[in-house]
Design a protein around this motif. Structure first.
Motif, PDB file in Angstrom:
ATOM      1  N   GLY A 120      -1.786  -5.856 -25.331  1.00 10.86           N
ATOM      2  CA  GLY A 120      -2.359  -6.098 -26.648  1.00 10.86           C
ATOM      3  C   GLY A 120      -1.335  -6.445 -27.716  1.00 10.86           C
ATOM      4  O   GLY A 120      -1.654  -6.485 -28.907  1.00 10.86           O
ATOM      5  N   ARG A 121      -0.116  -6.704 -27.308  1.00 10.49           N
ATOM      6  CA  ARG A 121       0.910  -7.091 -28.270  1.00 10.49           C
ATOM      7  C   ARG A 121       0.781  -8.563 -28.615  1.00 10.49           C
ATOM      8  O   ARG A 121       0.177  -9.341 -27.884  1.00 10.49           O
ATOM      9  N   ARG A 122       1.373  -8.940 -29.721  1.00 11.25           N
ATOM     10  CA  ARG A 122       1.401 -10.345 -30.131  1.00 11.25           C
ATOM     11  C   ARG A 122       2.835 -10.742 -30.434  1.00 11.25           C
ATOM     12  O   ARG A 122       3.629  -9.948 -30.925  1.00 11.25           O
ATOM     13  N   LEU A 123       3.148 -11.986 -30.135  1.00 15.03           N
ATOM     14  CA  LEU A 123       4.472 -12.523 -30.417  1.00 15.03           C
ATOM     15  C   LEU A 123       4.413 -13.291 -31.722  1.00 15.03           C
ATOM     16  O   LEU A 123       3.672 -14.268 -31.839  1.00 15.03           O
ATOM     17  N   LEU A 124       5.146 -12.833 -32.709  1.00 16.35           N
ATOM     18  CA  LEU A 124       5.141 -13.442 -34.033  1.00 16.35           C
ATOM     19  C   LEU A 124       6.509 -14.032 -34.347  1.00 16.35           C
ATOM     20  O   LEU A 124       7.534 -13.436 -34.033  1.00 16.35           O
ATOM     21  N   THR A 125       6.515 -15.185 -34.964  1.00 17.25           N
ATOM     22  CA  THR A 125       7.749 -15.818 -35.410  1.00 17.25           C
ATOM     23  C   THR A 125       7.681 -16.000 -36.917  1.00 17.25           C
ATOM     24  O   THR A 125       6.760 -16.644 -37.429  1.00 17.25           O
ATOM     25  N   LEU A 126       8.625 -15.452 -37.640  1.00 15.28           N
ATOM     26  CA  LEU A 126       8.693 -15.548 -39.092  1.00 15.28           C
ATOM     27  C   LEU A 126       9.947 -16.311 -39.482  1.00 15.28           C
ATOM     28  O   LEU A 126      11.037 -16.006 -38.995  1.00 15.28           O
ATOM     29  N   ARG A 127       9.792 -17.277 -40.346  1.00 15.36           N
ATOM     30  CA  ARG A 127      10.938 -18.043 -40.858  1.00 15.36           C
ATOM     31  C   ARG A 127      11.189 -17.609 -42.292  1.00 15.36           C
ATOM     32  O   ARG A 127      10.341 -17.777 -43.170  1.00 15.36           O
ATOM     33  N   ILE A 128      12.345 -17.069 -42.507  1.00 19.04           N
ATOM     34  CA  ILE A 128      12.693 -16.515 -43.822  1.00 19.04           C
ATOM     35  C   ILE A 128      13.986 -17.141 -44.293  1.00 19.04           C
ATOM     36  O   ILE A 128      14.981 -17.138 -43.569  1.00 19.04           O
ATOM     37  N   PRO A 129      13.995 -17.679 -45.530  1.00 11.79           N
ATOM     38  CA  PRO A 129      15.256 -18.205 -46.075  1.00 11.79           C
ATOM     39  C   PRO A 129      16.218 -17.057 -46.358  1.00 11.79           C
ATOM     40  O   PRO A 129      15.877 -16.081 -47.024  1.00 11.79           O
ATOM     41  N   LEU A 130      17.401 -17.168 -45.802  1.00  8.57           N
ATOM     42  CA  LEU A 130      18.396 -16.110 -45.967  1.00  8.57           C
ATOM     43  C   LEU A 130      19.394 -16.527 -47.051  1.00  8.57           C
ATOM     44  O   LEU A 130      20.351 -17.253 -46.802  1.00  8.57           O
ATOM     45  N   HIS A 131      19.157 -16.072 -48.290  1.00 10.35           N
ATOM     46  CA  HIS A 131      20.059 -16.359 -49.395  1.00 10.35           C
ATOM     47  C   HIS A 131      20.815 -15.097 -49.761  1.00 10.35           C
ATOM     48  O   HIS A 131      20.370 -13.990 -49.512  1.00 10.35           O
ATOM     49  N   GLY A 132      21.916 -15.283 -50.371  1.00 11.54           N
ATOM     50  CA  GLY A 132      22.677 -14.141 -50.850  1.00 11.54           C
ATOM     51  C   GLY A 132      24.137 -14.273 -50.475  1.00 11.54           C
ATOM     52  O   GLY A 132      24.513 -15.000 -49.546  1.00 11.54           O
ATOM     53  N   ALA A 133      24.950 -13.551 -51.203  1.00  6.36           N
ATOM     54  CA  ALA A 133      26.388 -13.645 -50.980  1.00  6.36           C
ATOM     55  C   ALA A 133      26.784 -13.113 -49.614  1.00  6.36           C
ATOM     56  O   ALA A 133      27.728 -13.605 -48.995  1.00  6.36           O
ATOM     57  N   ALA A 136       5.769 -16.647 -17.764  1.00  5.23           N
ATOM     58  CA  ALA A 136       4.452 -16.170 -17.313  1.00  5.23           C
ATOM     59  C   ALA A 136       4.366 -14.648 -17.399  1.00  5.23           C
ATOM     60  O   ALA A 136       3.332 -14.093 -17.788  1.00  5.23           O
ATOM     61  N   LEU A 137       5.430 -13.963 -17.049  1.00  4.09           N
ATOM     62  CA  LEU A 137       5.444 -12.506 -17.138  1.00  4.09           C
ATOM     63  C   LEU A 137       5.350 -12.044 -18.587  1.00  4.09           C
ATOM     64  O   LEU A 137       4.650 -11.078 -18.900  1.00  4.09           O
ATOM     65  N   GLU A 138       6.058 -12.734 -19.463  1.00  2.00           N
ATOM     66  CA  GLU A 138       5.994 -12.376 -20.882  1.00  2.00           C
ATOM     67  C   GLU A 138       4.565 -12.521 -21.401  1.00  2.00           C
ATOM     68  O   GLU A 138       4.052 -11.636 -22.103  1.00  2.00           O
ATOM     69  N   ALA A 139       3.915 -13.622 -21.043  1.00  3.25           N
ATOM     70  CA  ALA A 139       2.533 -13.845 -21.488  1.00  3.25           C
ATOM     71  C   ALA A 139       1.599 -12.796 -20.896  1.00  3.25           C
ATOM     72  O   ALA A 139       0.699 -12.287 -21.580  1.00  3.25           O
ATOM     73  N   GLY A 162       0.792  -1.226   0.000  1.00  2.84           N
ATOM     74  CA  GLY A 162       0.000   0.000   0.000  1.00  2.84           C
ATOM     75  C   GLY A 162       0.816   1.263   0.000  1.00  2.84           C
ATOM     76  O   GLY A 162       0.293   2.345   0.238  1.00  2.84           O
ATOM     77  N   THR A 163       2.129   1.170  -0.318  1.00  2.85           N
ATOM     78  CA  THR A 163       2.975   2.354  -0.214  1.00  2.85           C
ATOM     79  C   THR A 163       2.762   3.317  -1.354  1.00  2.85           C
ATOM     80  O   THR A 163       2.737   4.515  -1.163  1.00  2.85           O
ATOM     81  N   ARG A 164       2.633   2.825  -2.571  1.00  2.55           N
ATOM     82  CA  ARG A 164       2.429   3.728  -3.695  1.00  2.55           C
ATOM     83  C   ARG A 164       1.564   3.028  -4.725  1.00  2.55           C
ATOM     84  O   ARG A 164       1.850   1.902  -5.131  1.00  2.55           O
ATOM     85  N   PRO A 165       0.496   3.651  -5.203  1.00  2.00           N
ATOM     86  CA  PRO A 165      -0.406   2.997  -6.151  1.00  2.00           C
ATOM     87  C   PRO A 165       0.293   2.631  -7.447  1.00  2.00           C
ATOM     88  O   PRO A 165       0.842   3.501  -8.120  1.00  2.00           O
ATOM     89  N   PRO A 166       0.329   1.338  -7.831  1.00  2.00           N
ATOM     90  CA  PRO A 166       0.959   0.946  -9.087  1.00  2.00           C
ATOM     91  C   PRO A 166      -0.011   1.040 -10.252  1.00  2.00           C
ATOM     92  O   PRO A 166      -0.059   0.177 -11.122  1.00  2.00           O
ATOM     93  N   SER A 167      -0.828   2.111 -10.281  1.00  2.00           N
ATOM     94  CA  SER A 167      -1.934   2.176 -11.234  1.00  2.00           C
ATOM     95  C   SER A 167      -1.482   2.383 -12.667  1.00  2.00           C
ATOM     96  O   SER A 167      -2.272   2.209 -13.586  1.00  2.00           O
ATOM     97  N   LEU A 168      -0.228   2.815 -12.858  1.00  2.00           N
ATOM     98  CA  LEU A 168       0.233   3.057 -14.217  1.00  2.00           C
ATOM     99  C   LEU A 168       1.133   1.927 -14.705  1.00  2.00           C
ATOM    100  O   LEU A 168       1.922   2.104 -15.612  1.00  2.00           O
ATOM    101  N   GLN A 169       1.056   0.790 -14.076  1.00  2.00           N
ATOM    102  CA  GLN A 169       1.808  -0.379 -14.509  1.00  2.00           C
ATOM    103  C   GLN A 169       0.925  -1.231 -15.400  1.00  2.00           C
ATOM    104  O   GLN A 169      -0.289  -1.112 -15.399  1.00  2.00           O
ATOM    105  N   ASP A 170       1.572  -2.122 -16.157  1.00  2.00           N
ATOM    106  CA  ASP A 170       0.836  -3.035 -17.026  1.00  2.00           C
ATOM    107  C   ASP A 170       0.469  -4.328 -16.309  1.00  2.00           C
ATOM    108  O   ASP A 170      -0.585  -4.909 -16.559  1.00  2.00           O
ATOM    109  N   VAL A 171       1.344  -4.798 -15.420  1.00  2.00           N
ATOM    110  CA  VAL A 171       1.147  -6.079 -14.736  1.00  2.00           C
ATOM    111  C   VAL A 171       1.588  -5.927 -13.283  1.00  2.00           C
ATOM    112  O   VAL A 171       2.565  -5.236 -12.985  1.00  2.00           O
ATOM    113  N   ILE A 172       0.853  -6.569 -12.369  1.00  2.00           N
ATOM    114  CA  ILE A 172       1.237  -6.609 -10.953  1.00  2.00           C
ATOM    115  C   ILE A 172       1.715  -8.017 -10.615  1.00  2.00           C
ATOM    116  O   ILE A 172       1.044  -9.003 -10.928  1.00  2.00           O
TER     117      ILE A 172
END
Length: 243
Positions: A207-220, A197-200, A115-125
């Motif tokens: 409202g963020r989403r975790l996306l994984t993209l697999r891209i073939p890396l070709h080139g010299a 758990a914190l990440e989730a 109860g020391t300071r309101p954490p009202s502007l945080q995203d997660v407690i």
């Protein structure tokens, strides 16, 4: 019995004093001590005359000892509040910088600081409990009561992550509460589960989403092979990993 007696308020202040590390925490503690100092001042018989009116005057000042000390306490309170206002302005500036960078924030609460300071502007407690304490359930109830008393937004209270710490002191411990995480900060047990758990929780709250993209890396330049990129999408880019 010849022993000193402390009331509950004095004991709570002592607990806070043992845990105050930041400048703001020490200022808040000093402010919370003022009502106790004022009450003790009125009870001090050395400040009163024989009739108990507190009329012992300081030579040439026109003030009694009691009046002088009350004035000093009032001046001290004004200085503390002024310092707290300066810290609040600085905190707002830092919060604005974090918001511009779109960095999520997590508030950690426990029995001694709920109860020391309101954490009202945080995203997660994150509620950290000492499950080795014999009154851990009463401590939990006290923390939840304090958080509800702060009138925090329902989504913020809904984001609460409960962490059961010091499980190394309770052999075979298993959390009874659904979703609670058993950890030992001393041994590092369960910290990876807590990180996931914190990440989730942050992704859900922001409202963020975790996306994984697999891209073939070709080139010299990159040489042939496969790789991937991972980041959190949403209002802003939270970070990226390439492989």
């Amino acid at each position: 019995w010849g022993v000193q007696v402390f009331d509950r308020f004095t004991i709570v202040l002592h607990i806070f004093r043992c845990h105050a590390r930041t400048k703001e925490a020490r200022l808040q503690l000093a402010l919370a001590e003022l009502p106790l100092l004022r009450a003790n001042l009125k009870k001090d018989p050395s400040q009163l005359d024989q009739q108990g009116r507190g009329s012992r005057y300081i030579m040439g000042s026109g003030e009694t000892f009691l009046q002088e000390r009350q004035r000093l306490l009032k001046d001290r309170e004004a200085r503390i509040r002024k310092a707290l206002r300066k810290l609040a302005v600085k905190r707002r500036l830092l919060r604005g910088q974090r918001q511009r960078r779109e960095l999520p924030t997590v508030a950690v609460v426990g029995y001694t600081n709920s109860g020391t300071r309101p954490p009202s502007l945080q995203d997660v407690i994150v509620h950290v409990r000492d499950v080795s304490h014999p009154e851990t359930e009463l401590q939990k109830a006290s923390v939840l009561s304090a958080l509800h008393g702060l009138r925090l937004p329902a989504p913020l209270l809904g984001s609460l992550v409960e962490v059961h710490n010091k499980v190394d002191l309770v052999p075979g411990y298993r959390p009874a509460e659904p979703g609670a995480l058993a950890v030992s900060a001393l041994l590092g047990q369960g910290l990876q589960d807590l990180r996931r758990a914190l990440e989730a929780a942050v992704l859900k709250a922001t409202g963020r989403r975790l996306l994984t993209l697999r891209i073939p890396l070709h080139g010299a330049q990159l040489r042939s092979g496969r790789g991937g990129a991972q980041w959190a999408s949403g209002p802003g880019l939270a970070g990226a990993q390439l492989s």
